[in-house]
Design an enzyme around this catalytic site. Structure first.
Site, PDB file in Angstrom:
ATOM      1  N   GLU A  45       0.838  -1.204   0.000  1.00  0.00           N
ATOM      2  CA  GLU A  45       0.000   0.000   0.000  1.00  0.00           C
ATOM      3  C   GLU A  45       0.874   1.256   0.000  1.00  0.00           C
ATOM      4  O   GLU A  45       0.591   2.232  -0.698  1.00  0.00           O
ATOM      5  CB  GLU A  45      -0.944   0.020   1.214  1.00  0.00           C
ATOM      6  CG  GLU A  45      -2.067  -0.994   1.168  1.00  0.00           C
ATOM      7  CD  GLU A  45      -3.248  -0.584   0.305  1.00  0.00           C
ATOM      8  OE1 GLU A  45      -3.147   0.403  -0.463  1.00  0.00           O
ATOM      9  OE2 GLU A  45      -4.286  -1.259   0.384  1.00  0.00           O
ATOM     10  N   ASP A  76      11.124   6.702  -0.175  1.00  0.00           N
ATOM     11  CA  ASP A  76      11.274   6.848  -1.624  1.00  0.00           C
ATOM     12  C   ASP A  76      12.020   8.134  -1.948  1.00  0.00           C
ATOM     13  O   ASP A  76      12.227   8.984  -1.082  1.00  0.00           O
ATOM     14  CB  ASP A  76       9.913   6.801  -2.330  1.00  0.00           C
ATOM     15  CG  ASP A  76       9.018   7.993  -2.011  1.00  0.00           C
ATOM     16  OD1 ASP A  76       9.454   9.146  -2.274  1.00  0.00           O
ATOM     17  OD2 ASP A  76       7.895   7.795  -1.525  1.00  0.00           O
ATOM     18  N   GLY A 121      -5.237   2.423   0.006  1.00  0.00           N
ATOM     19  CA  GLY A 121      -4.629   3.678   0.430  1.00  0.00           C
ATOM     20  C   GLY A 121      -3.930   3.595   1.765  1.00  0.00           C
ATOM     21  O   GLY A 121      -4.039   2.616   2.512  1.00  0.00           O
ATOM     22  N   VAL A 122      -3.226   4.659   2.080  1.00  0.00           N
ATOM     23  CA  VAL A 122      -2.340   4.656   3.242  1.00  0.00           C
ATOM     24  C   VAL A 122      -3.089   4.778   4.564  1.00  0.00           C
ATOM     25  O   VAL A 122      -2.547   4.453   5.619  1.00  0.00           O
ATOM     26  CB  VAL A 122      -1.255   5.745   3.070  1.00  0.00           C
ATOM     27  CG1 VAL A 122      -1.835   7.120   3.340  1.00  0.00           C
ATOM     28  CG2 VAL A 122      -0.040   5.453   3.914  1.00  0.00           C
ATOM     29  N   SER A 123      -4.359   5.200   4.547  1.00  0.00           N
ATOM     30  CA  SER A 123      -5.110   5.239   5.804  1.00  0.00           C
ATOM     31  C   SER A 123      -5.253   3.841   6.386  1.00  0.00           C
ATOM     32  O   SER A 123      -5.354   3.665   7.601  1.00  0.00           O
ATOM     33  CB  SER A 123      -6.487   5.878   5.612  1.00  0.00           C
ATOM     34  OG  SER A 123      -7.321   5.074   4.792  1.00  0.00           O
TER      35      SER A 123
END
Length: 201
Positions: A45, A76, A121-123
């Site tokens: 994710e 990154d 998603g990152v949530s």
């Protein structure tokens, strides 16, 4: 809402939004749905954001590190998360980790991750982690912010510019997603991924 605030809304998140407690509770109550494959899926994710940017620029690099305490960081070399000022010298609170990514929850045509499961998603990563630290480096300002169980517990805290750009998401997976297992990270055509296991991890 002011004209400036209207520009804070996008198809992915509401920049002016606050913590979506209901969303986080739902994610935590359904780890098998949102993190099939456990920690390996959470890593994918996070990598998906770097891969998305790498595709737009034609290249990118990320490093996944497993730390001795069982936490994982994904760093990154992208541009870093966009940040918006409120017109009074402060940052707009964009609790990305605390609100659902509308692209992956509210619209048809899901994106799929290399593990064969849908991207959410990152949530999901924040909600299923005991803590998460999001560090963002951009040429126009760098900052860090800590979340616990998906909820920000610090403000955006400025950090010194070190001349680099990119995003680091460092998280400690909750017990409900199981032990750290690494995913196959070769499924990204424009993103090179290195995996590092610290001694004792």
């Amino acid at each position: 809402m002011t004209d400036g605030e209207a520009r804070w809304r996008s198809t992915t998140h509401d920049w002016a939004g606050s913590v979506d407690a209901g969303h986080l509770r739902y994610v935590r109550g359904n780890p098998g749905e949102f993190a099939p494959g456990g920690v390996a899926h959470l890593i994918l994710e996070v990598l998906a954001y770097a891969a998305e940017e790498a595709e737009s620029t034609g290249h990118g690099k990320a490093v996944v590190t497993v730390h001795p305490d069982g936490s994982v960081s994904v760093a990154d070399d992208g541009r870093g998360t966009d940040t918006r000022a409120d017109g009074h010298g402060g940052f707009v609170k964009k609790p990305v980790m605390s609100t659902k990514d509308l692209r992956f929850f509210d619209f048809p045509g899901k994106q799929w991750l290399p593990d064969g499961h849908p991207r959410r998603g990152v949530s999901v990563v924040a909600g299923l982690s005991d803590w998460l630290v999001h560090t963002n480096r951009r040429h126009n300002g760098s900052w860090t912010q800590r979340y616990e169980r998906g909820v920000p517990v610090t403000d955006l805290t400025p950090i010194a510019d070190d001349g680099t750009t990119g995003t680091t998401v460092h998280f400690s997976p909750g017990a409900e997603v199981g032990p750290v297992r690494l995913p196959d990270v070769d499924g990204w055509p424009y993103l090179s991924v290195e995996v590092v296991r610290c001694e004792g991890a």
